[in-house]
Design an enzyme around this catalytic site. Structure first.
Site, PDB file in Angstrom:
ATOM      1  CG  ASN A   1      12.655   6.228 -10.299  1.00 18.72           C
ATOM      2  OD1 ASN A   1      13.236   7.129  -9.715  1.00 18.72           O
ATOM      3  ND2 ASN A   1      13.111   4.985 -10.316  1.00 18.72           N
TER       4      ASN A   1
ATOM      5  CG  LEU B   1       5.169   8.109 -11.973  1.00 18.53           C
ATOM      6  CD1 LEU B   1       3.838   8.688 -11.633  1.00 18.53           C
ATOM      7  CD2 LEU B   1       6.243   8.760 -11.158  1.00 18.53           C
ATOM      8  CB  CYS B   2       9.087   2.661 -11.563  1.00 16.65           C
ATOM      9  SG  CYS B   2       9.747   1.293 -10.607  1.00 16.65           S
ATOM     10  CG  LEU B   3       6.353   6.498  -6.063  1.00 15.81           C
ATOM     11  CD1 LEU B   3       7.746   6.924  -5.604  1.00 15.81           C
ATOM     12  CD2 LEU B   3       5.458   7.718  -6.217  1.00 15.81           C
TER      13      LEU B   3
ATOM     14  CD  GLN C   1       5.302  -0.062  -8.787  1.00 14.80           C
ATOM     15  OE1 GLN C   1       6.387  -0.378  -8.323  1.00 14.80           O
ATOM     16  NE2 GLN C   1       5.192   0.581  -9.927  1.00 14.80           N
TER      17      GLN C   1
END
Length: 151
Positions: free
Chosen positions: A80, A87-89, A93
């Site tokens: 992630n 970050l992809c969290l 988002q």
């Protein structure tokens, strides 16, 4: 000039000082309360154990109504985390809430380290290794941990 965001960030900082979550630390840079440096210690009994991962949190005047941009400065091999360190969290988002503070953000990131979301990976290679070749994944993570001691 005092703004809602700046007041809230100072409250977040005070909380981090008075009741610091285990394994994370953060503080604003000397001349800008909207930019924070943070460190996450890799959780015990995980491949990330003993890592010291540096991050930058960049807030704007819309905080806490808008999440900060959060980016690893340290090298990070994780499903992630993009190669840029971003970050992809979900809580940064579409699941952001103004009730989240700096401590909540950092503990969520720390938790994500050992519990990645492989359904929408930012790093496809890390995701595939995590799912299909766990030993190779853990070796790459341990290499990242060792790199974190010198970066």
């Amino acid at each position: 000039m005092s703004t809602t965001a700046r007041r809230r960030l100072m409250r977040d900082f005070k909380r981090m000082q008075q009741d610091p979550p285990q394994g994370v630390s953060a503080s604003p840079v000397a001349d800008n309360v909207l930019t924070w440096n943070a460190v996450i210690i890799g959780p015990a009994e995980t491949p990330f154990e003993d890592g010291t991962f540096r991050m930058v949190l960049q807030f704007d005047e819309q905080y806490p109504n808008k999440p900060p941009a959060v980016k690893f400065v340290s090298q990070m091999f994780h499903p992630n985390v993009y190669s840029s360190g971003e970050l992809c969290l979900d809580i940064l988002q579409n699941r952001w809430s103004p009730t989240y503070d700096v401590a909540a953000i950092l503990t969520s990131v720390q938790s994500l380290l050992n519990d990645p979301n492989t359904s929408s990976p930012a790093n496809v290679e890390a995701s595939m290794l995590y799912k299909d070749h766990r030993q190779q994944y853990e070796k790459r993570v341990r290499d990242t941990v060792e790199a974190s001691w010198t970066d």
